[in-house]
Structure formats: structure tokens, C-alpha cells
Design an enzyme around this catalytic site. Sequence first.
Site, PDB file in Angstrom:
ATOM      1  N   CYS A  22       0.840  -1.203   0.000  1.00 20.11           N
ATOM      2  CA  CYS A  22       0.000   0.000   0.000  1.00 20.11           C
ATOM      3  C   CYS A  22       0.879   1.258   0.000  1.00 20.11           C
ATOM      4  O   CYS A  22       1.659   1.465   0.947  1.00 20.11           O
ATOM      5  CB  CYS A  22      -0.903  -0.029   1.232  1.00 20.11           C
ATOM      6  SG  CYS A  22      -1.860   1.490   1.480  1.00 20.11           S
ATOM      7  N   CYS A  25       0.312   3.492   3.062  1.00 19.36           N
ATOM      8  CA  CYS A  25       0.910   2.900   4.268  1.00 19.36           C
ATOM      9  C   CYS A  25       2.414   3.170   4.294  1.00 19.36           C
ATOM     10  O   CYS A  25       2.994   3.438   5.365  1.00 19.36           O
ATOM     11  CB  CYS A  25       0.640   1.403   4.311  1.00 19.36           C
ATOM     12  SG  CYS A  25      -1.116   0.962   4.356  1.00 19.36           S
TER      13      CYS A  25
END
Length: 245
Positions: A22, A25
Site C-alpha cells: 500500500c 501505508c
Amino acid sequence: MDGMWRELLQGEWMVEFYAPWCPACQNLQPEWEKFAEWGEDLEVKIAKVDVTEQPGLSGRFIITALPTIYHCKDGEFRRYQGARTKTDFINFISEQEWKSIEPVSSWFGPSSFLMSSMSALFQLSMWIRHCHGYLTENVGIPVWGSYAVFALATLFSGLILGLIMVFLADCICPSKRHRPPQYPHSRKLAPESAQLLKKLDEEQEADEEDISDDETEGKEVSNRSSSPNAVRQRPVTAAATMDKS
């Protein structure tokens, strides 16, 4: 951590759910690591969970977007939706900004039956994914063959579950053919119905007595009419005997 999530029910926690692939993230990680250095001073435990490694926790906390941050305080769970910087995280804890956020309902709490079922479902999906990879990569089964195996397994398991449900339903609510017969006369009748039935029984008994009296009179008449014939037939029989001699 999937089996240790109950530790979140005690004390104060800040937990980040992320995935290595991600991009958001990855951008958060530097700020989160700086915030983790303040954990001891703020008396808060800071952790992060890789949803690719812990699918059960992602189902238990209903992770639908990444990254997702939860604040846990004595068994109450609140979803953090503020700015994602070290300063904002520190202020959220030190100034107790979490009190202005409504906690997650007990129906959707991680310890509820519903979320436990979701966790089991997510774990099952990950297990199926691993099995699919094993069949296609290690065993050498084509992709369509792996799908066929899972389809047959699904049909077979559905058949077994259906039979079990039918058996349980028949035990709990048996069909009418297995139920003991119910006699309507065993029920209590209303006073009016009882009187009506009693009257009908008396009339039926009276009719039977009349019929028996008529039959008795008929037998007596028939006996009377048959007795002279018997007397008359006796001399005829005697005369016939003399003629033969």
C-alpha cells in the site's frame, strides 16, 4: 497477533493496520515510527498489524481501507480519522481527543460474535488462497482444475450441511406424520355443546328402545300366527303315515 488481540482489551493502545504493497501505508511509516518513540512517555502501547499476515484481525476490525488506525482504551475501540502526523498522534493521546469520538458499537466490537465470525471467514479465505497456490504451483494442477476442485468441495460441503440442517430441523420440529394423533373429543367442550350432545344421546337411546319394542311385538305376532299351522300339520302327517302302511 491474531491470537493475542485480547491484549488490546487492557490498557491504552494505538494500532495501525497496513499492507506492504500500500503506497499510503508506506508514506505513513516514518511518522508512525517517530510516534512510537513517544509511547513510553505517553503511557500508550503502539503497534501495527500487517493484514496480509493477519487476515483474521482485518476481518475482526472490519478493515476496508488502508491504512486504518484504531485507538483502544480499556476495551473500547475508536477509529482514528484525524491527520496522520507525529504531532497529531501525540496530541490525540495527551489531550485526550479520543473522548470526542463515539466508540464502536458492542455489536461490531472485536469481541462480538459477529466480528468473530468475520474473522473466521477472512481466515478461511486466506487458507483457500494458500491451497489454490499450492495446487497450481507445487502440484502442477491447471488453474481451471483448481477451481473445479474447490467447486466440488463446496458442493459436497453444502450437501453435508444441508443434511445436518434437515436432521436438526426434523428433530426440533417433527413433521405431522410423526406427531401423536390428537383426538378432538379429548378437548373440553363448552357447556352448550355438552348439553346438545347429551340431548342427542338421549334421543338416540329412546329411538333404540322404540325399535327394540317394535321388534319384540313383531316376534310375538309371528309366533302366534305360526302356532295354528303347526297344530294343523300334525294330523296331516299322521294320516299320511296310515296311508303308507
